[in-house]
Design a protein around this motif. Structure first.
Motif, PDB file in Angstrom:
ATOM      1  N   ARG A  96      32.494 -19.257  14.111  1.00 33.58           N
ATOM      2  CA  ARG A  96      32.478 -20.627  13.590  1.00 33.58           C
ATOM      3  C   ARG A  96      33.873 -21.223  13.658  1.00 33.58           C
ATOM      4  O   ARG A  96      34.843 -20.588  13.211  1.00 33.58           O
ATOM      5  N   LEU A  97      33.969 -22.423  14.162  1.00 29.40           N
ATOM      6  CA  LEU A  97      35.270 -23.072  14.344  1.00 29.40           C
ATOM      7  C   LEU A  97      35.999 -23.243  13.020  1.00 29.40           C
ATOM      8  O   LEU A  97      37.218 -23.080  12.946  1.00 29.40           O
ATOM      9  N   GLY A  98      35.266 -23.560  11.964  1.00 34.74           N
ATOM     10  CA  GLY A  98      35.897 -23.793  10.669  1.00 34.74           C
ATOM     11  C   GLY A  98      36.555 -22.582  10.057  1.00 34.74           C
ATOM     12  O   GLY A  98      37.311 -22.711   9.080  1.00 34.74           O
ATOM     13  N   ASP A  99      36.297 -21.401  10.606  1.00 38.02           N
ATOM     14  CA  ASP A  99      36.890 -20.179  10.056  1.00 38.02           C
ATOM     15  C   ASP A  99      38.337 -19.979  10.494  1.00 38.02           C
ATOM     16  O   ASP A  99      39.037 -19.133   9.935  1.00 38.02           O
ATOM     17  N   TYR A 100      38.782 -20.738  11.495  1.00 37.27           N
ATOM     18  CA  TYR A 100      40.121 -20.531  12.054  1.00 37.27           C
ATOM     19  C   TYR A 100      41.122 -21.516  11.444  1.00 37.27           C
ATOM     20  O   TYR A 100      40.742 -22.495  10.797  1.00 37.27           O
ATOM     21  N   SER A 101      42.391 -21.233  11.651  1.00 39.08           N
ATOM     22  CA  SER A 101      43.441 -22.058  11.044  1.00 39.08           C
ATOM     23  C   SER A 101      43.341 -23.496  11.527  1.00 39.08           C
ATOM     24  O   SER A 101      42.924 -23.765  12.658  1.00 39.08           O
ATOM     25  N   SER A 102      43.723 -24.410  10.667  1.00 41.04           N
ATOM     26  CA  SER A 102      43.631 -25.840  11.000  1.00 41.04           C
ATOM     27  C   SER A 102      44.514 -26.185  12.197  1.00 41.04           C
ATOM     28  O   SER A 102      44.176 -27.074  12.989  1.00 41.04           O
ATOM     29  N   TRP A 103      45.629 -25.487  12.362  1.00 43.11           N
ATOM     30  CA  TRP A 103      46.528 -25.761  13.492  1.00 43.11           C
ATOM     31  C   TRP A 103      45.831 -25.448  14.811  1.00 43.11           C
ATOM     32  O   TRP A 103      45.870 -26.254  15.751  1.00 43.11           O
ATOM     33  N   LEU A 104      45.173 -24.273  14.885  1.00 41.11           N
ATOM     34  CA  LEU A 104      44.450 -23.920  16.097  1.00 41.11           C
ATOM     35  C   LEU A 104      43.256 -24.850  16.312  1.00 41.11           C
ATOM     36  O   LEU A 104      42.962 -25.233  17.449  1.00 41.11           O
ATOM     37  N   PHE A 142      51.548 -14.973  13.042  1.00 40.87           N
ATOM     38  CA  PHE A 142      50.653 -14.233  12.155  1.00 40.87           C
ATOM     39  C   PHE A 142      49.873 -15.171  11.235  1.00 40.87           C
ATOM     40  O   PHE A 142      48.693 -14.928  10.946  1.00 40.87           O
ATOM     41  N   VAL A 143      50.525 -16.241  10.773  1.00 41.22           N
ATOM     42  CA  VAL A 143      49.848 -17.173   9.862  1.00 41.22           C
ATOM     43  C   VAL A 143      48.696 -17.882  10.559  1.00 41.22           C
ATOM     44  O   VAL A 143      47.576 -17.958  10.026  1.00 41.22           O
ATOM     45  N   VAL A 144      48.939 -18.414  11.766  1.00 47.83           N
ATOM     46  CA  VAL A 144      47.896 -19.191  12.447  1.00 47.83           C
ATOM     47  C   VAL A 144      46.779 -18.310  12.990  1.00 47.83           C
ATOM     48  O   VAL A 144      45.703 -18.809  13.326  1.00 47.83           O
ATOM     49  N   THR A 145      47.026 -16.998  13.084  1.00 47.41           N
ATOM     50  CA  THR A 145      45.967 -16.103  13.562  1.00 47.41           C
ATOM     51  C   THR A 145      45.400 -15.248  12.432  1.00 47.41           C
ATOM     52  O   THR A 145      44.663 -14.285  12.678  1.00 47.41           O
ATOM     53  N   ASN A 146      45.742 -15.585  11.193  1.00 48.81           N
ATOM     54  CA  ASN A 146      45.292 -14.788  10.052  1.00 48.81           C
ATOM     55  C   ASN A 146      43.815 -15.019   9.744  1.00 48.81           C
ATOM     56  O   ASN A 146      43.112 -14.112   9.301  1.00 48.81           O
ATOM     57  N   LYS A 147      43.359 -16.255   9.971  1.00 42.71           N
ATOM     58  CA  LYS A 147      41.973 -16.594   9.661  1.00 42.71           C
ATOM     59  C   LYS A 147      41.084 -16.412  10.879  1.00 42.71           C
ATOM     60  O   LYS A 147      41.541 -16.429  12.008  1.00 42.71           O
ATOM     61  N   GLY A 148      39.794 -16.256  10.607  1.00 41.91           N
ATOM     62  CA  GLY A 148      38.823 -16.215  11.689  1.00 41.91           C
ATOM     63  C   GLY A 148      38.356 -14.814  12.031  1.00 41.91           C
ATOM     64  O   GLY A 148      39.169 -13.919  12.237  1.00 41.91           O
TER      65      GLY A 148
END
Length: 271
Positions: A114-122, A94-100
């Motif tokens: 936009r790539l920058g909208d997603y979690s840094s891990w992904l 849930f944390v890594v898919t929370n953004k974007g």
């Protein structure tokens, strides 16, 4: 007093069925979309988790119905560790898919990503050159853009199209670049072209093998699909986790009853 043992046997059967759901979810991730087919590091942990749950379910059934205290102890200890790992994994998903999220565009039926909208891990998973070269090659071979020219032959039809995140990110240049529409996968540098609007503007290539597969927007579109699919799998894992906690609670009762010696020898019941 054999109720607890019988219940844990029954619940372990349900957990075994739940493990098949987990394995099925991993296989679904591996086969449903071209993008997740190309990202092997996402589905294998889920498949291995399902196999682990299945093995523990077999231990629980054997330990409970045979009233084998040793197997029950192994079952409970392993289940406790597995529950903790499943909680951690579910929270992580849930944390890594929370953004974007896609950005809605004026007078367009599709969104851009936009790539920058997603979690840094992904982001790190797709920005690593060796990973993306493999993914890019897989996406290109899958011909994810091949039908767009036939489906949307005019600019008006294309503007109204409900493109998938992958089609929006990989099969066309970003709208802000100002390219001129020739067909769905062929764009010209007209009067409105602005190479400084985004680095992706320079990465676009009308070659059907390249298109925008080197673009950050393509990576973002892929991650949007991954996010959507992972959220579905995470919901399945929550349901499985609830079942496992119930099984663990009943298992503790069965183990305590076995330790108290409140059961007839196993041989008396044909065990």
């Amino acid at each position: 007093m054999r109720v607890s043992n019988t219940l844990i046997g029954i619940w372990s059967m349900f957990t075994g069925l739940a493990s098949l759901v987990i394995i099925g979810a991993g296989i679904w991730l591996a086969t449903k979309h071209e993008d997740t087919t190309c990202i092997k590091f996402l589905q294998w942990p889920i498949i291995f988790l399902g196999i682990f749950v299945l093995v523990l379910s077999v231990l629980g059934i054997f330990g409970a119905l045979r009233r084998n205290t040793c197997f029950l102890w192994i079952f409970l200890a392993s289940y406790f560790i597995l529950i903790l790992l499943l909680i951690i994994f579910t929270i992580f998903a849930f944390v890594v898919t929370n953004k974007g999220a896609g950005e809605a565009l004026s007078n367009k039926g599709f969104k851009e990503y936009r790539l920058g909208d997603y979690s840094s891990w992904l982001q790190r998973r797709v920005e690593k050159t060796s990973n993306w070269n493999r993914i890019r090659s897989c996406l290109s071979d899958a011909k994810v853009c091949k039908s767009l020219d036939e489906k949307y032959p005019t600019e008006t039809e294309f503007d109204k199209a409900k493109l998938t995140p992958l089609e929006s990110g990989c099969c066309k240049p970003p709208v802000l670049c100002g390219y001129t529409f020739e067909n769905a996968t062929n764009w010209a540098k007209g009067k409105g072209y602005d190479a400084t609007a985004s680095e992706d503007c320079l990465r676009w290539d009308n070659d059907q093998k390249n298109l925008c597969f080197e673009c950050d927007s393509c990576k973002a579109g892929l991650l949007q699909n991954v996010k959507k699919d992972w959220r579905k799998v995470a919901i399945v894992l929550i349901v499985v986790l609830v079942i496992m906690i119930v099984v663990y609670t009943i298992g503790c009762c069965a183990f305590r009853n076995n330790r108290r010696g409140g059961y007839a020898p196993a041989g008396k019941y044909g065990a």
